[in-house]
Design an enzyme around this catalytic site. Structure first.
Site, PDB file in Angstrom:
ATOM      1  N   ASN A   1       6.190   5.631 -31.462  1.00 37.11           N
ATOM      2  CA  ASN A   1       6.936   4.381 -31.634  1.00 37.11           C
ATOM      3  C   ASN A   1       8.300   4.522 -30.971  1.00 37.11           C
ATOM      4  O   ASN A   1       8.603   5.563 -30.394  1.00 37.11           O
ATOM      5  CB  ASN A   1       7.049   4.037 -33.123  1.00 37.11           C
ATOM      6  CG  ASN A   1       7.713   5.160 -33.899  1.00 37.11           C
ATOM      7  OD1 ASN A   1       8.844   5.525 -33.640  1.00 37.11           O
ATOM      8  ND2 ASN A   1       6.973   5.735 -34.842  1.00 37.11           N
TER       9      ASN A   1
ATOM     10  N   ASP B   1       1.279   9.525 -46.379  1.00 33.44           N
ATOM     11  CA  ASP B   1       2.502   8.788 -46.721  1.00 33.44           C
ATOM     12  C   ASP B   1       3.506   9.806 -47.284  1.00 33.44           C
ATOM     13  O   ASP B   1       3.448  10.195 -48.450  1.00 33.44           O
ATOM     14  CB  ASP B   1       2.174   7.702 -47.753  1.00 33.44           C
ATOM     15  CG  ASP B   1       3.373   6.807 -48.044  1.00 33.44           C
ATOM     16  OD1 ASP B   1       4.524   7.280 -47.873  1.00 33.44           O
ATOM     17  OD2 ASP B   1       3.171   5.647 -48.418  1.00 33.44           O
TER      18      ASP B   1
ATOM     19  N   LYS C   1       8.810  -2.087 -51.630  1.00 34.70           N
ATOM     20  CA  LYS C   1       8.681  -0.659 -51.276  1.00 34.70           C
ATOM     21  C   LYS C   1       9.481   0.210 -52.258  1.00 34.70           C
ATOM     22  O   LYS C   1       9.024   1.275 -52.670  1.00 34.70           O
ATOM     23  CB  LYS C   1       9.198  -0.479 -49.842  1.00 34.70           C
ATOM     24  CG  LYS C   1       8.902   0.865 -49.224  1.00 34.70           C
ATOM     25  CD  LYS C   1       9.218   0.834 -47.725  1.00 34.70           C
ATOM     26  CE  LYS C   1       9.220   2.220 -47.132  1.00 34.70           C
ATOM     27  NZ  LYS C   1       9.594   2.239 -45.712  1.00 34.70           N
TER      28      LYS C   1
ATOM     29  N   LYS D   1       7.278   2.879 -54.426  1.00 33.47           N
ATOM     30  CA  LYS D   1       7.423   4.309 -54.162  1.00 33.47           C
ATOM     31  C   LYS D   1       8.433   4.979 -55.088  1.00 33.47           C
ATOM     32  O   LYS D   1       8.747   6.162 -54.925  1.00 33.47           O
ATOM     33  CB  LYS D   1       7.801   4.531 -52.693  1.00 33.47           C
ATOM     34  CG  LYS D   1       6.746   3.927 -51.766  1.00 33.47           C
ATOM     35  CD  LYS D   1       6.792   4.444 -50.372  1.00 33.47           C
ATOM     36  CE  LYS D   1       5.677   3.793 -49.552  1.00 33.47           C
ATOM     37  NZ  LYS D   1       5.615   4.218 -48.181  1.00 33.47           N
TER      38      LYS D   1
END
Ligand SMILES: Cc1cc2nc3c(=O)[nH]c(=O)nc-3n(C[C@H](O)[C@H](O)[C@H](O)COP(=O)(O)O)c2cc1C
Length: 400
Positions: free
Chosen positions: A209, A304, A336, A340
């Site tokens: 990316n 993750d 998120k 998380k």
């Protein structure tokens, strides 16, 4: 920062001009003091031209140390947030270690209460002499920092230790030594992930990316400067920051393993890396040949990292995530944060053109208390410092 740069009489004095320019470009105010021997190697005109500040000579009849010498050295000593001596001769080390004050630089060094940093440079025999090493030991005992010389071919033609450290490394050390430490982060072990991950398709192709790693590197520097012990797990090609223990990784799996190896020993995690969500189901060992018609690529999920480390947490460990969102950014980041179990998330609105690879950036911290005032827009180095200040204040308020 207001920096006094002392320049003493060695051939490496020409490198202090480059350092003065670098520090001035970084936004510091730099005033130089030349010793009498230093002035034989480099001129005040060069230094004033590069810094836009006065350059001082060794004695009352030289440079700016004229009008009232008994006051001038005290004013300079008070003006300084840090005094750096680059290059430092064996002579000035000996004088400072023994409290001698025979010229402007040695007098300022004795009078100042600011942090002091030395970058010595000399012939190997001089450097290795027990007298020089004992003087350095004494100066370290005063709380002074020493940027050790490296090895190489010296001006005298000998090869060995005593070569002035790299100018960029000296500038980094000045930043570290001159930054006030923050109690809630001092000595804390902070794990930081930064940069892109790369998932190989075959020996020549990769899925990645547009992250460069610059924001994570600036955060590593900023945490380092306020006294944290930083471990950086870094993807991408940017150089490793000075004074930060860095592990290079390529794939998401490697990043996870490097983090897991350090996580239990850390006080907190700042997960800045742009981790690939998918990787090719299998990586070919030979370059994949093109075929006619539509070609498909089977992707599977990568681990993750944030969820894995967040779930495996001992009491008191904190976790900060990053969210680069292009729409409904606070809403998505809030989800998120909860999912998380993060202590905070720093939200980057990539839609505005800021974020990956951009020079200036804005971050909005989000905690269980909701969105906090945005930080920025600022260049990434200043933004990283703003984040660290904000987080240190947050930790402090949680404690009290
Ligand atoms: C050409 C030349 C190069 C020198 N290089 C160094 C050096 O790299 N390191 C050092 O400690 N002294 C070096 N010296 C010796 C110092 O200049 C000398 O000790 C002087 O008195 C230092 O004064 P200061 O510490 O006030 O600048 C050099 C001398 C000369 C003539």
């Amino acid at each position: 920062m207001q920096i006094i740069l002392g320049i003493t009489g060695g051939v490496a004095a020409y490198k202090s001009a480059e350092l003065a320019r670098l520090l001035a470009n970084q936004g510091h105010r730099v005033r130089c003091i030349l010793t009498e021997a230093g002035a034989r190697f480099i001129t005040p005109l060069t230094l004033t031209s590069l810094t836009g500040e006065p350059c001082y000579g060794a004695n009352p009849d030289q440079g700016e140390w004229r009008a009232n010498p008994s006051i001038e050295h005290i004013e300079l000593a008070r003006w300084a947030d840090l005094v750096a001596v680059v290059p430092a001769t064996a002579n000035i080390l000996g004088k400072a270690a023994n409290g001698l004050a025979s010229d402007l630089l040695s007098t300022v060094l004795l009078a100042t209460r600011a942090p002091v940093l030395w970058a010595p440079a000399m012939n190997t025999g001089m450097w290795e002499h027990p007298a020089v090493q004992a003087n350095l030991q004494r100066l370290r005992g005063f709380g002074h920092a020493v940027v050790e010389p490296g090895e190489g071919v010296l001006a005298c033609g000998e090869e060995g230790s005593g070569k002035l450290a790299e100018v960029a490394a000296i500038a980094e050390a000045i930043q570290v030594h001159g930054t006030p430490k923050l109690g809630s982060l001092l000595g804390r072990k902070v794990l930081i992930t930064a940069g892109p991950t790369r998932e190989d398709l075959d020996p020549v192709r990769t899925l990645t990316n547009r992250s460069t790693g610059s924001m994570g590197i600036e955060l590593a520097r900023a945490f380092r400067d306020v006294g944290a012990k930083v471990h950086l797990v870094l993807g991408g090609d940017l150089p490793e920051p000075w004074g930060v223990e860095t592990v290079r990784v390529r794939s998401a799996q490697q990043m996870l393993e490097a983090c897991e190896a350090r996580w239990m020993d850390s006080d907190g995690l700042v997960a800045v890396a742009a981790v690939a969500d998918q990787r090719p189901e299998s990586a070919a060992t030979q370059k994949v040949k093109k075929t006619d018609g539509i070609e498909t690529l089977a992707l599977v999920r990568t681990p993750d990292i944030l969820a894995a480390l967040g779930a495996d947490r001992r009491p008191g460990q904190w976790v900060i995530g990053f969210a680069a969102e292009s729409e409904n950014h606070l809403e998505h980041a809030g989800e998120k944060l909860k999912k998380k179990g993060l202590n905070a998330i720093l939200v980057n609105d990539v839609q505005t053109g800021r974020g990956f690879g951009a020079q200036a950036n804005t971050l909005t911290p989000l905690t269980a208390q909701g969105p906090q005032p945005s930080l920025g827009p600022l260049p990434k180095d200043l933004l990283a410092r703003a984040v660290v200040q904000w987080w240190a204040g947050h930790l402090q308020s949680e404690r009290s």
